[in-house]
Design a protein around this motif. Sequence first.
Motif, short mmCIF file in Angstrom:
data_model
loop_
_atom_site.label_atom_id
_atom_site.label_comp_id
_atom_site.label_asym_id
_atom_site.label_seq_id
_atom_site.Cartn_x
_atom_site.Cartn_y
_atom_site.Cartn_z
N PHE A 96 9.83 -6.54 6.37
CA PHE A 96 9.18 -6.60 5.12
C PHE A 96 9.45 -5.13 4.26
CE2 PHE A 96 7.08 -9.63 7.85
CZ PHE A 96 7.29 -10.69 7.09
N SER A 97 10.63 -4.88 4.42
CA SER A 97 10.98 -3.45 3.44
C SER A 97 10.70 -3.67 2.04
CB SER A 97 12.30 -2.95 3.92
OG SER A 97 13.18 -3.82 3.55
N GLU A 98 10.90 -4.87 1.56
CA GLU A 98 10.87 -5.18 -0.06
C GLU A 98 9.49 -5.50 -0.39
OE1 GLU A 98 13.43 -5.11 -2.08
OE2 GLU A 98 14.35 -4.47 -0.15
N THR A 99 8.42 -5.08 0.63
CA THR A 99 7.00 -5.12 -0.11
C THR A 99 6.68 -4.09 -1.04
OG1 THR A 99 6.40 -5.96 2.22
CG2 THR A 99 4.58 -4.80 0.97
N LYS A 100 6.07 -4.55 -2.09
CA LYS A 100 5.61 -3.50 -3.14
C LYS A 100 4.49 -2.77 -2.77
CE LYS A 100 6.98 -6.58 -7.14
NZ LYS A 100 6.73 -7.49 -8.29
N VAL A 101 4.55 -1.46 -2.91
CA VAL A 101 3.47 -0.58 -2.45
C VAL A 101 2.85 0.12 -3.55
CG1 VAL A 101 2.70 1.04 -0.69
CG2 VAL A 101 4.42 -0.53 -0.13
N ALA A 102 1.63 0.00 -3.79
CA ALA A 102 1.09 1.02 -4.89
C ALA A 102 -0.04 1.87 -3.97
CB ALA A 102 0.16 0.10 -5.65
N VAL A 103 0.42 3.11 -4.01
CA VAL A 103 -0.52 4.16 -3.12
C VAL A 103 -1.51 4.64 -4.20
CG1 VAL A 103 -0.53 6.21 -1.91
CG2 VAL A 103 1.47 4.99 -1.70
N LEU A 104 -2.73 4.44 -3.75
CA LEU A 104 -3.96 4.87 -4.88
C LEU A 104 -4.57 5.85 -4.03
CD1 LEU A 104 -4.91 1.12 -5.33
CD2 LEU A 104 -3.70 2.53 -6.93
N GLU A 105 -4.69 7.10 -4.76
CA GLU A 105 -5.39 8.31 -4.23
C GLU A 105 -6.72 8.64 -4.84
OE1 GLU A 105 -2.22 11.54 -3.11
OE2 GLU A 105 -1.32 10.18 -4.56
N ALA A 106 -7.64 9.01 -4.11
CA ALA A 106 -9.09 9.54 -4.79
C ALA A 106 -9.50 8.52 -6.09
CB ALA A 106 -8.84 11.00 -5.41
N LEU A 107 -9.57 7.30 -5.53
CA LEU A 107 -10.09 6.12 -6.41
C LEU A 107 -11.53 6.56 -6.92
CD1 LEU A 107 -8.73 3.02 -5.15
CD2 LEU A 107 -8.14 3.98 -7.05
N GLY A 108 -11.81 6.64 -8.27
CA GLY A 108 -12.95 6.70 -8.73
C GLY A 108 -13.21 8.16 -9.07
N GLY A 109 -12.47 9.20 -8.85
CA GLY A 109 -12.50 10.60 -8.81
C GLY A 109 -11.74 11.26 -9.79
N PRO A 110 -12.06 12.55 -9.97
CA PRO A 110 -11.11 13.23 -11.21
C PRO A 110 -9.69 13.28 -10.83
CG PRO A 110 -12.57 14.76 -10.09
CD PRO A 110 -13.24 13.40 -9.75
N ASN A 111 -9.26 13.14 -9.44
CA ASN A 111 -8.09 13.42 -9.14
C ASN A 111 -7.23 12.20 -8.82
OD1 ASN A 111 -8.27 16.31 -9.09
ND2 ASN A 111 -9.32 16.33 -7.13
N GLU A 112 -8.08 11.00 -9.19
CA GLU A 112 -7.18 9.76 -9.07
C GLU A 112 -5.75 9.63 -9.40
OE1 GLU A 112 -7.79 5.07 -10.71
OE2 GLU A 112 -9.36 6.28 -10.22
N ARG A 113 -4.92 9.25 -8.73
CA ARG A 113 -3.50 9.09 -8.85
C ARG A 113 -2.79 7.68 -8.37
NH1 ARG A 113 1.29 13.16 -6.70
NH2 ARG A 113 0.49 12.30 -4.67
#
Length: 389
Positions: free
Chosen positions: A158-175
């Motif tokens: 399943f290498s074609e899987t779309k991946v959204a990496v979500l860092e530090a959700l809800g904080g000032p460093n969210e990305r």
Amino acid sequence: MGLGEDGPDGLSAASRAAIAEADVVMGPERHLSLLPESAAERIVWPVPFSDGLPKLEKLRGRRTVALVSGDPFWYGGGRVIAQRLRAGEWRAMPAPSTFTLAAARMGWAVESTLCVGLHAAPLSRLRPHIARGRRMIVLLRDGEAVFDLCGWLTAAGFSETKVAVLEALGGPNERRTDGRAGTLTGDFQHPVAAALEIAGKGRTMPVVPGLDDALFDHDGQITKRPVRALTLAALAPRAGETLWDIGGGSGSVAIEWLLAHPLTEAISIEADPARARRIRANAAQLGVDRIEVVEGWAPEALGGLPDPDAVFVGGGLCAALLEHLTARLETGTRLVINAVTLESEAVLADWHARRGGDLMRIEVSEAQPLGTRRGWQAAYPVVQWRGQL
């Protein structure tokens, strides 16, 4: 004692007030660093998480806030803290969970998205749920685990899987970083979640009993697919029930029992150490590592085990075992027995005559080459008894 939340952007008004009035605020260093200044003493929660519980208990008598990410009772530390404290000693002030925040960023409906925490669990727990087009939100241990997940998906096809990496959700460093499992690059930091849309040509698992035999590592000691499907139907697993699988072999019956519902439990009893190891490996590979494997012979190995709701006997059948089960287990416990040898058939014929139930002979033949043509090759017939103790 209160349970606060993650960072100033994730704090409710009640949580802010609790922190302002607290004598002590205890939490991970990253949480503490995001809090506004206050007169409260700050204590860093140690790693592993369990090491912080005795420290928390020693703070009895002081107004204390323990910081836990998002909703502390959804893959958070709330349940463990609540179990350690007395009734009335604590109250929770939950904020939106990481799952809720992730779904909001992605525009996904939470009720139709698989939400799972894999901080300290194997990635293979996703295996039963992988299906093309399915959406998942996965909480991960750290940034490196993002690449472990992508590698696992790629290896599964399943290498074609779309991946959204979500860092530090809800904080000032969210990305947020978007990519595909097979090509994702970046430098990711804890806390991190991955939102997945499964895509690829990998093999998905059916949702009915009777998995392909090739999915199980075995030495020939396996309940074959057609008979296994009938056996699972006879066992009739229900949510919250426990199975004893006596004579586990490859573990195929117990594993499919566990796949039937996430709240089922299974104990596999197997005397051969190599087969016991194989059962554990098969269960882990197919995403149900919660199986318990007991090495030993029944009935001796059954001592001390929690009573089951259903029992499957796939090996080691004898009259003494049946009498032991009758004496040991509660009336109404479901019992399914498969026999192949003439000796085992004789035991079942006598048992059926004395106890009733359903006795069925299962004969399966498969088309095989026969010279330049094809013919039917019969497997050993299986005699199955189904009933209640």
